[in-house]
Design a protein around this motif. Structure first.
Motif, PDB file in Angstrom:
ATOM      1  N   SER A 138     -60.636 -27.468 -71.381  1.00  0.00           N
ATOM      2  CA  SER A 138     -61.074 -28.692 -72.045  1.00  0.00           C
ATOM      3  C   SER A 138     -61.953 -29.528 -71.116  1.00  0.00           C
ATOM      4  O   SER A 138     -62.897 -30.163 -71.562  1.00  0.00           O
ATOM      5  N   ALA A 139     -61.690 -29.533 -69.828  1.00  0.00           N
ATOM      6  CA  ALA A 139     -62.525 -30.276 -68.881  1.00  0.00           C
ATOM      7  C   ALA A 139     -63.931 -29.683 -68.843  1.00  0.00           C
ATOM      8  O   ALA A 139     -64.924 -30.402 -68.824  1.00  0.00           O
ATOM      9  N   GLU A 140     -64.028 -28.354 -68.872  1.00  0.00           N
ATOM     10  CA  GLU A 140     -65.338 -27.702 -68.859  1.00  0.00           C
ATOM     11  C   GLU A 140     -66.094 -28.012 -70.138  1.00  0.00           C
ATOM     12  O   GLU A 140     -67.284 -28.293 -70.117  1.00  0.00           O
ATOM     13  N   ALA A 141     -65.414 -28.012 -71.269  1.00  0.00           N
ATOM     14  CA  ALA A 141     -66.069 -28.287 -72.548  1.00  0.00           C
ATOM     15  C   ALA A 141     -66.587 -29.718 -72.602  1.00  0.00           C
ATOM     16  O   ALA A 141     -67.636 -29.991 -73.171  1.00  0.00           O
ATOM     17  N   GLN A 142     -65.854 -30.653 -71.991  1.00  0.00           N
ATOM     18  CA  GLN A 142     -66.280 -32.046 -72.011  1.00  0.00           C
ATOM     19  C   GLN A 142     -67.504 -32.286 -71.130  1.00  0.00           C
ATOM     20  O   GLN A 142     -68.259 -33.214 -71.368  1.00  0.00           O
ATOM     21  N   THR A 143     -67.705 -31.467 -70.107  1.00  0.00           N
ATOM     22  CA  THR A 143     -68.839 -31.675 -69.217  1.00  0.00           C
ATOM     23  C   THR A 143     -70.099 -30.957 -69.694  1.00  0.00           C
ATOM     24  O   THR A 143     -71.168 -31.167 -69.155  1.00  0.00           O
ATOM     25  N   ARG A 144     -69.971 -30.109 -70.699  1.00  0.00           N
ATOM     26  CA  ARG A 144     -71.131 -29.384 -71.205  1.00  0.00           C
ATOM     27  C   ARG A 144     -72.074 -30.374 -71.888  1.00  0.00           C
ATOM     28  O   ARG A 144     -71.663 -31.146 -72.724  1.00  0.00           O
ATOM     29  N   ARG A 145     -73.331 -30.337 -71.518  1.00  0.00           N
ATOM     30  CA  ARG A 145     -74.310 -31.264 -72.075  1.00  0.00           C
ATOM     31  C   ARG A 145     -75.018 -30.651 -73.266  1.00  0.00           C
ATOM     32  O   ARG A 145     -75.307 -29.475 -73.284  1.00  0.00           O
ATOM     33  N   GLN A 146     -75.327 -31.499 -74.229  1.00  0.00           N
ATOM     34  CA  GLN A 146     -76.170 -31.064 -75.332  1.00  0.00           C
ATOM     35  C   GLN A 146     -77.612 -31.136 -74.857  1.00  0.00           C
ATOM     36  O   GLN A 146     -77.976 -32.030 -74.092  1.00  0.00           O
ATOM     37  N   PRO A 147     -78.456 -30.216 -75.306  1.00  0.00           N
ATOM     38  CA  PRO A 147     -79.868 -30.302 -74.945  1.00  0.00           C
ATOM     39  C   PRO A 147     -80.460 -31.635 -75.414  1.00  0.00           C
ATOM     40  O   PRO A 147     -80.111 -32.140 -76.473  1.00  0.00           O
ATOM     41  N   ASP A 148     -81.335 -32.186 -74.617  1.00  0.00           N
ATOM     42  CA  ASP A 148     -81.973 -33.467 -74.909  1.00  0.00           C
ATOM     43  C   ASP A 148     -83.434 -33.198 -75.237  1.00  0.00           C
ATOM     44  O   ASP A 148     -84.174 -32.663 -74.410  1.00  0.00           O
ATOM     45  N   THR A 149     -83.858 -33.578 -76.439  1.00  0.00           N
ATOM     46  CA  THR A 149     -85.237 -33.314 -76.861  1.00  0.00           C
ATOM     47  C   THR A 149     -86.249 -34.001 -75.957  1.00  0.00           C
ATOM     48  O   THR A 149     -87.365 -33.508 -75.811  1.00  0.00           O
ATOM     49  N   THR A 150     -85.864 -35.111 -75.332  1.00  0.00           N
ATOM     50  CA  THR A 150     -86.807 -35.824 -74.467  1.00  0.00           C
ATOM     51  C   THR A 150     -87.068 -35.065 -73.168  1.00  0.00           C
ATOM     52  O   THR A 150     -87.997 -35.406 -72.440  1.00  0.00           O
ATOM     53  N   GLU A 151     -86.257 -34.043 -72.890  1.00  0.00           N
ATOM     54  CA  GLU A 151     -86.458 -33.213 -71.694  1.00  0.00           C
ATOM     55  C   GLU A 151     -87.110 -31.876 -72.041  1.00  0.00           C
ATOM     56  O   GLU A 151     -87.295 -31.035 -71.170  1.00  0.00           O
ATOM     57  N   LEU A 152     -87.419 -31.662 -73.324  1.00  0.00           N
ATOM     58  CA  LEU A 152     -88.026 -30.418 -73.800  1.00  0.00           C
ATOM     59  C   LEU A 152     -89.386 -30.713 -74.422  1.00  0.00           C
ATOM     60  O   LEU A 152     -89.660 -31.848 -74.808  1.00  0.00           O
TER      61      LEU A 152
END
Length: 112
Positions: A32-46
């Motif tokens: 659960s700690a690993e899942a909470q730290t996973r970032r969603q892709p940010d369109t402003t960085e793509l």
């Protein structure tokens, strides 16, 4: 001796069960700690093309498009799970385009 062996076996079995439960709890904590730290892709960085490619690759994906903006973007109508939902074009900011066109599912008749 038979009674002593049974007591030892029960003691060992209890210890094994306790150890197994502890290991499972520890594993779930890390998971659960690993899942909470996973970032969603940010369109402003793509780039716009990268954003659209991600959507096409997964069919539907949750993306971040600003500090407090998250939404589910889709590649087509088949990704809209509820009846009465249609695909609408909306725009997200990307590195190279402040108005990159992407699709979302929306209620029929819903304005953007």
């Amino acid at each position: 001796m038979n009674a002593n062996n049974s007591k030892k076996q029960l003691s060992i079995a209890g210890l094994a069960v306790s150890s197994g439960l502890f290991c499972a709890a520890l594993f779930l904590t890390f998971l659960s700690a690993e899942a909470q730290t996973r970032r969603q892709p940010d369109t402003t960085e793509l780039t716009c093309a990268q954003t659209q490619a991600l959507i096409d690759k997964f069919g539907a994906i949750n993306l971040k498009s600003g500090p407090y903006k998250f939404d589910r973007y889709v590649s087509g109508r088949n990704q809209c799970v509820s009846a009465g939902r249609v695909v609408r074009t909306t725009y997200v900011p990307t590195q190279d385009d402040s108005s990159c066109p992407v699709k979302i599912c929306a209620e029929q008749g819903q304005q953007q």
